[in-house]
Design a protein around this motif. Structure first.
Motif, PDB file in Angstrom:
ATOM      1  N   ARG A  29      27.983  49.839  35.376  1.00 19.65           N
ATOM      2  CA  ARG A  29      27.927  50.828  36.453  1.00 19.65           C
ATOM      3  C   ARG A  29      26.661  50.661  37.291  1.00 19.65           C
ATOM      4  N   LEU A  30      25.541  50.437  36.626  1.00 22.87           N
ATOM      5  CA  LEU A  30      24.292  50.212  37.353  1.00 22.87           C
ATOM      6  C   LEU A  30      24.424  49.011  38.281  1.00 22.87           C
ATOM      7  N   ASN A  31      25.134  47.980  37.821  1.00 26.27           N
ATOM      8  CA  ASN A  31      25.328  46.766  38.611  1.00 26.27           C
ATOM      9  C   ASN A  31      26.359  46.941  39.725  1.00 26.27           C
ATOM     10  N   ARG A  32      27.069  48.049  39.689  1.00 28.58           N
ATOM     11  CA  ARG A  32      28.119  48.334  40.678  1.00 28.58           C
ATOM     12  C   ARG A  32      29.187  47.244  40.707  1.00 28.58           C
ATOM     13  N   TYR A  33      29.589  46.814  39.494  1.00 25.04           N
ATOM     14  CA  TYR A  33      30.733  45.930  39.396  1.00 25.04           C
ATOM     15  C   TYR A  33      31.994  46.703  39.779  1.00 25.04           C
ATOM     16  N   VAL A  84      28.095  38.934  49.079  1.00 20.52           N
ATOM     17  CA  VAL A  84      27.968  38.864  47.621  1.00 20.52           C
ATOM     18  C   VAL A  84      29.277  38.317  47.040  1.00 20.52           C
ATOM     19  N   PRO A  85      29.242  37.225  46.282  1.00 20.32           N
ATOM     20  CA  PRO A  85      30.463  36.712  45.658  1.00 20.32           C
ATOM     21  C   PRO A  85      31.040  37.698  44.647  1.00 20.32           C
ATOM     22  N   ILE A  86      32.330  37.573  44.406  1.00 18.51           N
ATOM     23  CA  ILE A  86      32.981  38.336  43.341  1.00 18.51           C
ATOM     24  C   ILE A  86      33.624  37.348  42.370  1.00 18.51           C
ATOM     25  N   LEU A  87      33.772  37.785  41.127  1.00 21.67           N
ATOM     26  CA  LEU A  87      34.392  36.934  40.109  1.00 21.67           C
ATOM     27  C   LEU A  87      35.556  37.685  39.480  1.00 21.67           C
ATOM     28  N   CYS A 106      36.061  44.860  46.503  1.00 20.35           N
ATOM     29  CA  CYS A 106      35.750  43.431  46.627  1.00 20.35           C
ATOM     30  C   CYS A 106      35.438  43.076  48.082  1.00 20.35           C
ATOM     31  N   ARG A 107      36.212  43.618  49.008  1.00 15.56           N
ATOM     32  CA  ARG A 107      35.959  43.337  50.428  1.00 15.56           C
ATOM     33  C   ARG A 107      34.584  43.853  50.844  1.00 15.56           C
ATOM     34  N   HIS A 108      34.206  44.990  50.290  1.00 14.49           N
ATOM     35  CA  HIS A 108      32.875  45.545  50.584  1.00 14.49           C
ATOM     36  C   HIS A 108      31.777  44.561  50.202  1.00 14.49           C
ATOM     37  N   TRP A 109      31.876  43.997  48.992  1.00 11.96           N
ATOM     38  CA  TRP A 109      30.832  43.083  48.544  1.00 11.96           C
ATOM     39  C   TRP A 109      30.892  41.755  49.283  1.00 11.96           C
ATOM     40  N   LEU A 110      32.079  41.268  49.554  1.00 17.50           N
ATOM     41  CA  LEU A 110      32.201  40.015  50.294  1.00 17.50           C
ATOM     42  C   LEU A 110      31.617  40.166  51.703  1.00 17.50           C
ATOM     43  N   LEU A 124      30.298  36.756  28.091  1.00 18.98           N
ATOM     44  CA  LEU A 124      28.971  36.239  27.769  1.00 18.98           C
ATOM     45  C   LEU A 124      28.760  34.869  28.399  1.00 18.98           C
ATOM     46  N   VAL A 125      29.777  34.036  28.333  1.00 22.28           N
ATOM     47  CA  VAL A 125      29.673  32.663  28.826  1.00 22.28           C
ATOM     48  C   VAL A 125      29.456  32.634  30.334  1.00 22.28           C
ATOM     49  N   LEU A 126      30.231  33.401  31.084  1.00 25.79           N
ATOM     50  CA  LEU A 126      30.160  33.326  32.535  1.00 25.79           C
ATOM     51  C   LEU A 126      28.881  33.937  33.098  1.00 25.79           C
ATOM     52  N   PHE A 127      28.260  34.823  32.359  1.00 27.36           N
ATOM     53  CA  PHE A 127      26.936  35.272  32.772  1.00 27.36           C
ATOM     54  C   PHE A 127      25.959  34.097  32.756  1.00 27.36           C
ATOM     55  N   GLY A 128      26.296  33.050  32.008  1.00 28.23           N
ATOM     56  CA  GLY A 128      25.458  31.863  31.955  1.00 28.23           C
ATOM     57  C   GLY A 128      25.476  31.058  33.248  1.00 28.23           C
ATOM     58  N   LEU A 129      26.284  31.479  34.224  1.00 28.52           N
ATOM     59  CA  LEU A 129      26.247  30.836  35.535  1.00 28.52           C
ATOM     60  C   LEU A 129      24.933  31.130  36.260  1.00 28.52           C
ATOM     61  N   TYR A 130      24.319  32.259  35.926  1.00 21.70           N
ATOM     62  CA  TYR A 130      23.039  32.636  36.538  1.00 21.70           C
ATOM     63  C   TYR A 130      23.077  32.535  38.062  1.00 21.70           C
ATOM     64  N   ARG A 131      24.099  33.106  38.630  1.00 25.15           N
ATOM     65  CA  ARG A 131      24.203  33.247  40.077  1.00 25.15           C
ATOM     66  C   ARG A 131      24.654  34.668  40.388  1.00 25.15           C
ATOM     67  N   PRO A 132      24.284  35.195  41.549  1.00 27.83           N
ATOM     68  CA  PRO A 132      24.713  36.558  41.891  1.00 27.83           C
ATOM     69  C   PRO A 132      26.218  36.639  42.110  1.00 27.83           C
ATOM     70  N   PHE A 133      26.857  37.601  41.487  1.00 31.88           N
ATOM     71  CA  PHE A 133      28.258  37.923  41.765  1.00 31.88           C
ATOM     72  C   PHE A 133      28.560  39.281  41.173  1.00 31.88           C
ATOM     73  N   LYS A 134      29.644  39.853  41.617  1.00 29.18           N
ATOM     74  CA  LYS A 134      30.119  41.124  41.080  1.00 29.18           C
ATOM     75  C   LYS A 134      31.400  40.867  40.284  1.00 29.18           C
ATOM     76  N   TRP A 135      31.386  41.351  39.053  1.00 28.14           N
ATOM     77  CA  TRP A 135      32.574  41.242  38.205  1.00 28.14           C
ATOM     78  C   TRP A 135      33.669  42.183  38.687  1.00 28.14           C
ATOM     79  N   VAL A 136      34.907  41.774  38.538  1.00 29.52           N
ATOM     80  CA  VAL A 136      36.048  42.691  38.548  1.00 29.52           C
ATOM     81  C   VAL A 136      36.477  42.830  37.099  1.00 29.52           C
TER      82      VAL A 136
END
Length: 257
Positions: free
Chosen positions: A129-133, A159-162, A151-155, A101-113
């Protein structure tokens, strides 16, 4: 006359009632917000191939539980150090389920692992799944290889990854040993690595527990991006350097209160 409960028991009862109310609200709100996510996904997919709009909607979804809870407080520092566009590997220490919940507060685009089982959760997992994390089965070599490829695909798409390099939540708030994956990606993909330090989140949702604390003062501090070129391909040196940075900054933040 009724028997008055000891103060400890009264506090415990209040926490249990508060937790029940929270989880009920989360379930009901998630049902409504998932429908919004599904609609947004359908509307934006043709022109937002990387899913940035849906991710920012998901940030609002997660932050809603801070907005409506007067006893939960979050302060984010250094958000301006995060890119709106461009590859980057974000790494954060991991204290509790509340970190999500907290890290979503960054309000920047990224994909979760995230753990593969999280994607199976009703509503919230469906939104992941919709977000394609990027899913991961811990300890499964094939899954780790697939995660790194994802991760390499998104980079490659800018697109950043977290990732949580500890791999799992700390049981005592102390920063555990880091795994190599995030640092390997940063070096191989030649993209900046950005440390993110959390504190105060262990009191939101302690490990192996669903009873919430009444008051939470969580803080997030984004540190300066690190250029992996300065580590000459040494994954372990980069990993240990970043872990030391996070440990020192976390201690500083805890001392600041």
């Amino acid at each position: 006359m009724g028997v008055e409960l000891p103060i400890h028991d009264r506090v415990g009862a209040i926490r249990i009632l508060f937790s029940m109310a929270f989880w009920t609200f989360l379930a009901l709100s998630s049902a409504v917000l998932f429908l919004g996510a599904l609609l947004l996904w359908a509307l934006t997919r043709p022109f937002d191939a990387n899913g940035r709009v849906l991710h920012l909607y998901s940030c609002f979804w997660a932050q809603l539980y801070f907005y409506v809870n007067p006893m939960w407080h979050l302060r984010v520092e250094g958000r301006e150090r995060l890119p709106w566009k461009g590859a980057a590997v974000l790494v954060a220490n991991h204290e509790s389920l509340g970190d999500i919940l907290v890290l979503f507060g960054l309000y920047r685009p990224f994909k979760w692992v995230s753990k593969a089982e999280n994607f199976k959760l009703p509503l919230i997992g469906w939104n992941m799944r919709l977000n394609r994390y990027v899913p991961l089965i811990r300890g499964d070599r094939a899954s780790i290889i697939q995660m790194m490829a994802g991760c390499r695909h998104w980079l490659a798409r800018g697109v950043p990854i977290l990732m949580f390099p500890e791999g799992t939540r700390s049981h005592d708030g102390q920063v555990k040993a880091f795994k190599d994956g995030a640092f390997t990606l940063s070096i191989q993909e030649r993209c900046p690595l950005i440390p993110v330090v959390l504190t105060g989140t262990a009191r939101t949702m302690p490990k192996h527990g669903l009873v919430l604390q009444q008051a939470v003062h969580a803080r997030v501090r984004v540190l300066e991006p690190i250029d992996p070129a300065g580590f000459a391909g040494d994954v372990h040196a980069l990993r240990d350097h970043v872990r030391d940075l996070i440990i020192r900054e976390k201690a500083r933040m805890d001392a600041e209160g």
